[in-house]
Design a protein around this motif. Sequence first.
Motif, PDB file in Angstrom:
ATOM      1  N   PHE A 109       0.853  -1.189   0.000  1.00 59.79           N
ATOM      2  CA  PHE A 109       0.000   0.000   0.000  1.00 59.79           C
ATOM      3  C   PHE A 109       0.884   1.233   0.000  1.00 59.79           C
ATOM      4  CE2 PHE A 109      -1.926   3.455   2.511  1.00 59.79           C
ATOM      5  CZ  PHE A 109      -2.986   3.760   1.667  1.00 59.79           C
ATOM      6  N   ASN A 110       0.522   2.215  -0.855  1.00 62.98           N
ATOM      7  CA  ASN A 110       1.243   3.479  -0.936  1.00 62.98           C
ATOM      8  C   ASN A 110       0.230   4.594  -0.754  1.00 62.98           C
ATOM      9  OD1 ASN A 110       2.467   5.921  -2.240  1.00 62.98           O
ATOM     10  ND2 ASN A 110       4.147   4.480  -2.592  1.00 62.98           N
ATOM     11  N   ASN A 111       0.459   5.449   0.272  1.00 58.93           N
ATOM     12  CA  ASN A 111      -0.499   6.530   0.490  1.00 58.93           C
ATOM     13  C   ASN A 111      -0.054   7.807  -0.211  1.00 58.93           C
ATOM     14  OD1 ASN A 111       1.460   7.761   2.054  1.00 58.93           O
ATOM     15  ND2 ASN A 111       0.293   7.718   3.962  1.00 58.93           N
ATOM     16  N   ASP A 112      -0.837   8.855  -0.088  1.00 64.74           N
ATOM     17  CA  ASP A 112      -0.542  10.103  -0.786  1.00 64.74           C
ATOM     18  C   ASP A 112       0.527  10.931  -0.086  1.00 64.74           C
ATOM     19  OD1 ASP A 112      -2.428   9.532  -2.747  1.00 64.74           O
ATOM     20  OD2 ASP A 112      -4.061  10.470  -1.605  1.00 64.74           O
ATOM     21  N   GLU A 113       1.021  10.470   1.055  1.00 67.25           N
ATOM     22  CA  GLU A 113       1.997  11.232   1.840  1.00 67.25           C
ATOM     23  C   GLU A 113       3.406  10.660   1.742  1.00 67.25           C
ATOM     24  OE1 GLU A 113       1.041  14.017   3.227  1.00 67.25           O
ATOM     25  OE2 GLU A 113      -1.036  13.659   2.599  1.00 67.25           O
ATOM     26  N   GLY A 114       3.620   9.696   0.847  1.00 69.83           N
ATOM     27  CA  GLY A 114       4.961   9.152   0.647  1.00 69.83           C
ATOM     28  C   GLY A 114       5.260   7.892   1.422  1.00 69.83           C
ATOM     29  N   LEU A 115       4.281   7.346   2.159  1.00 71.92           N
ATOM     30  CA  LEU A 115       4.498   6.130   2.939  1.00 71.92           C
ATOM     31  C   LEU A 115       4.195   4.900   2.089  1.00 71.92           C
ATOM     32  CD1 LEU A 115       5.040   4.741   5.695  1.00 71.92           C
ATOM     33  CD2 LEU A 115       2.563   4.886   6.094  1.00 71.92           C
ATOM     34  N   ASP A 116       5.051   3.884   2.174  1.00 70.62           N
ATOM     35  CA  ASP A 116       4.849   2.637   1.455  1.00 70.62           C
ATOM     36  C   ASP A 116       5.109   1.467   2.402  1.00 70.62           C
ATOM     37  OD1 ASP A 116       4.698   1.473  -1.558  1.00 70.62           O
ATOM     38  OD2 ASP A 116       6.016   0.248  -0.310  1.00 70.62           O
ATOM     39  N   ILE A 117       4.184   0.509   2.431  1.00 67.23           N
ATOM     40  CA  ILE A 117       4.318  -0.694   3.252  1.00 67.23           C
ATOM     41  C   ILE A 117       4.046  -1.894   2.356  1.00 67.23           C
ATOM     42  CG2 ILE A 117       3.505  -1.939   5.284  1.00 67.23           C
ATOM     43  CD1 ILE A 117       2.512   0.720   6.400  1.00 67.23           C
ATOM     44  N   ALA A 118       4.921  -2.920   2.428  1.00 63.50           N
ATOM     45  CA  ALA A 118       4.762  -4.058   1.521  1.00 63.50           C
ATOM     46  C   ALA A 118       5.215  -5.351   2.165  1.00 63.50           C
ATOM     47  CB  ALA A 118       5.537  -3.825   0.234  1.00 63.50           C
ATOM     48  N   ILE A 119       4.543  -6.426   1.776  1.00 64.60           N
ATOM     49  CA  ILE A 119       5.009  -7.786   2.020  1.00 64.60           C
ATOM     50  C   ILE A 119       5.734  -8.246   0.760  1.00 64.60           C
ATOM     51  CG2 ILE A 119       4.305 -10.178   2.450  1.00 64.60           C
ATOM     52  CD1 ILE A 119       1.826  -9.046   3.854  1.00 64.60           C
ATOM     53  N   VAL A 120       6.950  -8.796   0.913  1.00 64.49           N
ATOM     54  CA  VAL A 120       7.756  -9.168  -0.243  1.00 64.49           C
ATOM     55  C   VAL A 120       8.160 -10.637  -0.154  1.00 64.49           C
ATOM     56  CG1 VAL A 120       8.641  -6.837  -0.590  1.00 64.49           C
ATOM     57  CG2 VAL A 120       9.906  -8.411   0.851  1.00 64.49           C
TER      58      VAL A 120
END
Length: 746
Positions: free
Chosen positions: A698-709
């Motif tokens: 998930f990538n929000n409009d404020e520059g934060l990105d969280i991912a399962i890889v």
Amino acid sequence: MKMFGQSALSRSVQLALCSSTFLLTTSVTAEENNDQTEKVVGLEVIEVTARKRVETVKDVPATVTAMSAESINDYLGSGENVRALAGRVPSLQIESSNGRQSPRFYIRGLGNTDFDVNANQPVSMILDNIVLENPVLKSIPLFDIERVEVLNGPQGTVFGRNTTAGIVKIDTVAPDFTNEGYVRGGYGSRSTMFLEAGKNFELSDTWAARASFKHQERDAWVDNLTTGDEVGGYEEFAYRIQFLYDNGSDTRALLKIHGFDQDGDMPQIFYANAFEQGKSGLRDGFDESEIYHDSTSGFELDHQGGSLEIEHDFESVTFTSITGYDTLESWSYADIDGGVTDFSGIPNQLGKQLWFNVASGDGLSDHEQFTQELRLSGDADDIYYQVGAFYFREDYTADYKDLDTEGNTTNFYQIDQLTTSYALFGQVEYKPNNKWAFTLGLRYTDDEKELDIREGGTSNVTFEIDKEDDYINWDVAARYTIDDDWTAFARIGNASRGPVTIGRFGFPSEADTETLTSYEAGLKANLFNGNARWYITAYTYDIEDHQLTATGGEANTNSLLNADNTYGAGIETSFEAMLTDQLRISTNLSYNKTEIQDSSLKAERCASTPTCNSPDKVANTVDGPFGPVVTVFVDGNPLPRSPKWLANININYEFPVGYGYYYAQTDWNYRSKSNIFLYEATEFYADARWIGGLRLGFNNDEGLDIAIVGRNITDKIVADGALDFLNLTAFVNEPRFWGVEVGYQF
């Protein structure tokens, strides 16, 4: 003409990091919102510096592929290094028998299997316009990357020596006059973790700076059932500090300082009897998490360097000066036979060792590389030109040691090698109209090598080799613009790899200059109103006096050979498309056929199994350093570690929501079966495999990105390489990885 300088953050760069003393960050992603790309209807226009000037990929009359920073970050997130880029673009293969050190590059089936620290490779790695000649220098980790360009085929005129197969060109993010940055980190399987960050600093109207770093580590995860210890862990830290001067009109300068520190408990995991005699592929029951070793192991590396790039625009000419300096110390040693001397009680004798009970290692105890390039370039009516001079000097001491089970030195040799090279080069492009463009390039090079072999720790020189050669490389190319969407090109050119000398463990060997001549033609197209692009190239080449390395064998030595000729041919194609506003797909496929053509060329056969060669291939028996050695003919064989087929597919889907977007990305990489050595053997093949990756985030409009890889999500394990002097020993690819990554761009 600017080739470095201002660079804007891209929306798709995802992560950013903090250290306890400062926040670093940088914007890199590949080809979006970047000052070297401009948006078209669908896909962005990719611009590269494959000919030392900014051009679109369609304008370059050669096979060039650009990899985005976003894709590179995905591939490296599992704690991998540059080897993770293997197969991601057409015809590119990367592997190493030294693990995280000394990667070996192959393009169009052409590489060098030599594991020596002074091996010369036919694929050149260029980092921020500085060639990294020694294979140990190429160990540097990738971080804060703007893009990676892969140039297929000979690049002998603009880039010069040791580019017969091509170039891997890496550009990092340069400073700009913003204060933007990023931070990203992750944690996953085998306690793998990384932290990376970069940040711009606007110092004044004319001065800017950028600082970036990467730290990554992994715990030991392989059980040594002989000692009860665990191995496979490492720790790395790299940094880069840059200062940019740009007066906004005619002068720009970029000063870069970088460093890399690495240490670990085992450079490569070697598995004794990983193959089964008379069968291809890893044996049944193979377990990559268990070994039987009775000798010590470890690795360390300390690399420091810097560069200064200056550009000044005169009225009609741009002057460029690029100065580079790198120095390093390294040491790497392991139980390379992968077994023990006392194998009583070991199930199925999996750790059985035939006659080798020491660890073997090599490294550079003293190394310096200096390069200087001066270049003039400009436009005059319908002509673009560049002329320049290049100087290269590398001076180092290489150490070769055997160590007993207690870590004491039992055999010690050193070599001192000095390489100097001078070159003059020029390239002209002429456009008689808006349809045609013709390019002519020429380069003169003078190479000299001086090698002394010494008994370790003494000044007693036991052997000397001096080799010198000069040669001329050239290329001729034509590009035809069919219409706004289609271009065609044809290119003929050559490149040379200068004379080579080695002296591993006191055994001298040398080879003469090789020269590759290549013929290629291709099409490049933008399709469906800019929502897709397709490239295809067909090529063929011949290599005169091809430098080959026979490694291991019954004598367990490295020997340099010159084959009369090696033939290669193939097809490379890539396709990328925005199928919808949310769905993007990219694929590539390459076929590479190689054949050694020398009826008298012989190499040592393997010592570990009698099925390694057909009886009709046996040539003769000669005296070796440890007794008689049987040699075999290799005429007609393909080049080692050169799979015929490489393929990659990447699918990315974004699902927008009011506060950002969710995304799912998967990539699958295919490599066909290939022989590991110059001869063909039933056992010694790197098996075909598909390796898959997955990223859900998930990538929000404020520059934060969280991912399962996930990497290698099907946990496919195959041999990547082998040792043939005993024990049917192999090393394999990375096992399955799952992890979490978090990043922030500001």
